[in-house]
Structure formats: C-alpha cells, structure tokens
Scaffold this motif. Structure first.
Motif, short mmCIF file in Angstrom:
data_model
loop_
_atom_site.label_atom_id
_atom_site.label_comp_id
_atom_site.label_asym_id
_atom_site.label_seq_id
_atom_site.Cartn_x
_atom_site.Cartn_y
_atom_site.Cartn_z
N ALA A 157 111.00 -71.52 36.10
CA ALA A 157 109.96 -71.30 35.08
C ALA A 157 110.26 -70.71 33.70
O ALA A 157 110.11 -71.23 32.72
N GLU A 211 112.06 -73.30 32.02
CA GLU A 211 111.26 -74.28 31.09
C GLU A 211 110.49 -73.50 29.90
O GLU A 211 110.26 -74.19 28.86
N ARG A 212 110.37 -72.31 29.97
CA ARG A 212 109.70 -71.49 28.87
C ARG A 212 110.54 -71.39 27.78
O ARG A 212 110.38 -71.41 26.68
N ARG A 271 111.04 -68.77 39.95
CA ARG A 271 110.80 -68.00 38.88
C ARG A 271 111.75 -68.18 37.42
O ARG A 271 111.43 -68.24 36.35
#
Length: 410
Positions: free
Chosen positions: A98, A101-102, A95
C-alpha cells in the motif's frame, strides 16, 4: 515445544515463523526458556512494525519525496522478506504494498507539480526576457533603462528554474538583450560626446566674439549683436556641464562688462537730460489746458504746431521717462487729428449731398407706405396693413437717424 499464533519454538530450540506458504526457520534459541525465544523474536517483529508505521506517518503527514519513500519501502521490504522475527510478516508486506502504491501516486503528483512549476518558471522568465528585449530595443532614457535591466537580472536570479534547454535558450536571449542595450547606450553617449564637442566649439566662438566687443562704445549696434549672440547661445545646444558653466561665465562676464559701461554712460546722459524732462512735463500740461477738448480744429492745429516745435527744441528726455512723455504728447496730437477728420466729414459737400438725398428718399418712401396703409385699412386687408405698419416703423427710425446726421453737418 512452545507455540504462538505466528510462530513456535521446537524442542531443539529452533524458532519458526508461520506464513501462508508454511513455516520458515527464523533462528535458534539455546539460552533459555522457549517463551523467552518467542518474546525475543516477537520484539524484532515489533521493531519492523514500528518502522512501517513511522513510514506510513511520514508519507501521510510530511512532504517526503516519492523517491525517498520508494527507497524506504524497498529497504523495509527486504528487511521484512528475510526478517528473523515472529509476527504477521505478510500483513507488513501488504502494508508495504500500500505504501508503494501511495509512493507511486505521490511520484505522479510530484512530477505533475514539477512540470507545472517549470511551466510557470518558463512563463515568468519569458516575461522577464521579453521586457529586457523591449528595454534593449526601445529605451532612450538610459539611466532608467539601465536600472530596469539590472532589476530584470535580479528577477531572473530569484525566479524558479525551468527545464535545462528552456533555461539555456532564454538566458541566451536575456544575455543578447543586455548586450544590445549596452551597445546602444555606448553608441548614444559616443555620439553625444561628439555632439557636445561641436557645441563646445560653437560656444567658444560665441564667447570669443562676446569678449572681443565687450569694450565697444557703439552702444546700439553692440547691444543688438549681444542679443544675436544670446540667441545663438540658446539654439546651439549644451556642452558637458563643466565646459558649459565655464563658457557661460566668460560669456556673461563679457556681456556684463559691456552693459555696465553702457549703463554708466546712459546714466550720465540721463542726469543731463532731467532738465529736458521737466520742460516737456510743463509743455504737456500747457498743451492739455489749451488744446483739449478740441473745439476749433483749425485753431488747435495751428497751436499744436507751436507746441511741436517747442517739444523738439526741448531735446531728448531720460530713458526712464521718455516713453511716457512721448506717449502722452502723441495722444494730444491724435485728439487734434481726430477733430480735424470729424470737421472735414461735417463740412464735406459731397457727404452733405448724400445725406440730403437719403433724407429725401426716406421721406418719399414713408409717404408711399402711408398711402398703402390707408388703402389696406379701407379694404380691410389686415395682413397688408401689418406689413405696411412694420415697414413704416423701420423707415421712420432710419429717417430720424439721417436727419440727425444732416443736422450735425449744418
């Protein structure tokens, strides 16, 4: 030994967490039951989970900067990697991947938005600078131009910032434009002050002369000179307001003094001339009754000479009636002259001879046209007949006019 899907407590109280790479010791529990140990270390995992969920929510629902998000992800990653907790730590890592990356995506978006904002800021400030340069180069309305330059400075301050090199270059142009405007305005007013000083000198000369002739009794020449001085005053230009007002008061005072004295003298003269006006009013009435309308030009001319002599003997009339009386008498003189001209035209032998010749010529022309008309009709030539009729009609009209003119000469 007490176990859990994500960890266990050994008989000696050692607490382990399970990962894809194997078990890892996360702590030791000697204070109570193994279930309590697992519950304690699970709560530490849940605390990390809560922090990850909060960061996900912040990144999704707020304008958290990419740098802050990356920093928070890095701190949580370090906490998860070495976490003394029992739970699915690897899922937290995924998580966080992720989230990383965001955050990178947001970093790219923010960089693009920043570049766009800087581009818009550059365009805005270039527009401001361009207008400032135009005002500096072209404006001659100094008050309006100064106000606009101040507004442009405020617009500059309120506008967003571009990149540093652009800001410095544009501000240098802005400052140069403002300084150029100030120099032009200063030079203009310096020239205006010099011009006004010349105007002041010229108007003082005009006022000095006006005051010098204020007590003159050469009424006609002096009145004319005051008109000349007034024209000079108007064409000279304007001094500064205080000087202009003071000099005008002096000029007007001198002029008023002269014309007041002249009007007083003329008023006395006019009072003395009222009797002359009464005499001329009676002469006018008598002349109208005896001379108009003119029936005998020669007799009217003789009687007019008598009226002219009496008119001159009556003397000058007051100014307020002079033009009316003289104009009325000139109309009578003109009526007599016109009657004389008409009489001369009527009795002129040369004019009568010309009139007789015209009548004779027209009668001969009509006689010839009548013959042409008769021949055309006999020959059945309608076209020539119409032409002859049209020519006859015109000649007969001319003959009637010529005969009337000849009759008037008889």
């Amino acid at each position: 030994m007490t176990t859990d899907p994500w960890g266990r407590v050994d008989d000696d109280g050692t607490v382990y967490v399970r990962t894809s790479e194997g078990e890892r010791v996360v702590g030791s529990w000697q204070a109570g039951d193994p279930e309590e140990a697992l519950a304690f270390f699970t709560r530490k995992y849940e605390s990390l989970l809560t922090e990850v969920e909060l960061l996900e929510k912040r990144l999704a629902t707020t304008d958290l900067s990419a740098a802050q998000a990356m920093s928070s992800v890095q701190k949580l990653r370090s906490a998860v990697t070495d976490a003394q907790a029992v739970g699915d730590l690897e899922s937290l890592g995924r998580r966080l991947d992720a989230l990383s990356e965001r955050a990178e995506h947001r970093k790219a978006e923010q960089k693009q938005a920043q570049e766009q904002a800087r581009g818009q800021a550059r365009e805005t400030k270039e527009r401001i600078v361009a207008e400032a340069e135009r005002v500096a180069e072209e404006t001659t309305h100094w008050k309006t131009g100064g106000e606009r330059m101040r507004q442009l400075i405020e617009e500059w301050k309120a506008a967003p910032r571009a990149d540093r090199p652009t800001e410095q270059a544009l501000w240098k142009r802005m400052s140069t434009a403002r300084n150029a405007f100030s120099k032009r305005r200063k030079a203009y007013f310096a020239g205006l002050d010099e011009q006004r000083e010349h105007v002041r000198h010229d108007k003082e000369r005009i006022v000095t002369e006006a005051e010098a002739i204020a007590d003159s009794t050469d009424w006609g020449a002096t009145a004319g000179r005051y008109r000349d001085l007034m024209q000079q005053w108007k064409s000279t230009g304007r001094a500064d307001r205080a000087t202009e007002d003071a000099l005008w008061e002096r000029f007007k005072g001198a002029q008023d003094r002269f014309f007041a004295a002249r009007n007083s003298v003329f008023a006395e003269r006019d009072a003395e001339l009222r009797g002359n006006a009464e005499v001329k009013e009676k002469l006018l009435e008598e002349a109208r009754q005896e001379l108009l309308p003119v029936t005998d030009p020669r007799e009217a001319r003789a009687r007019l000479r008598d009226f002219q002599e009496r008119w001159e003997e009556a003397g000058a009339a007051p100014r307020d009636t002079r033009e009316r009386l003289e104009g009325a008498f000139r109309k009578i003189e003109e009526a007599v002259r016109k009657a004389e001209d008409q009489e001369w035209q009527r009795t002129n032998p040369e004019a009568r001879a010309r009139a007789e010749a015209t009548v004779s010529q027209l009668r001969g022309s009509i006689e010839g046209l009548e013959k042409q008309l008769s021949k055309a009709r006999e020959a059945g030539n309608d076209r020539k007949a119409r032409e002859a009729e049209e020519s006859l009609e015109a000649r007969r009209s001319w003959l009637a006019e010529a005969e009337r003119a000849l009759e008037e000469m008889s």
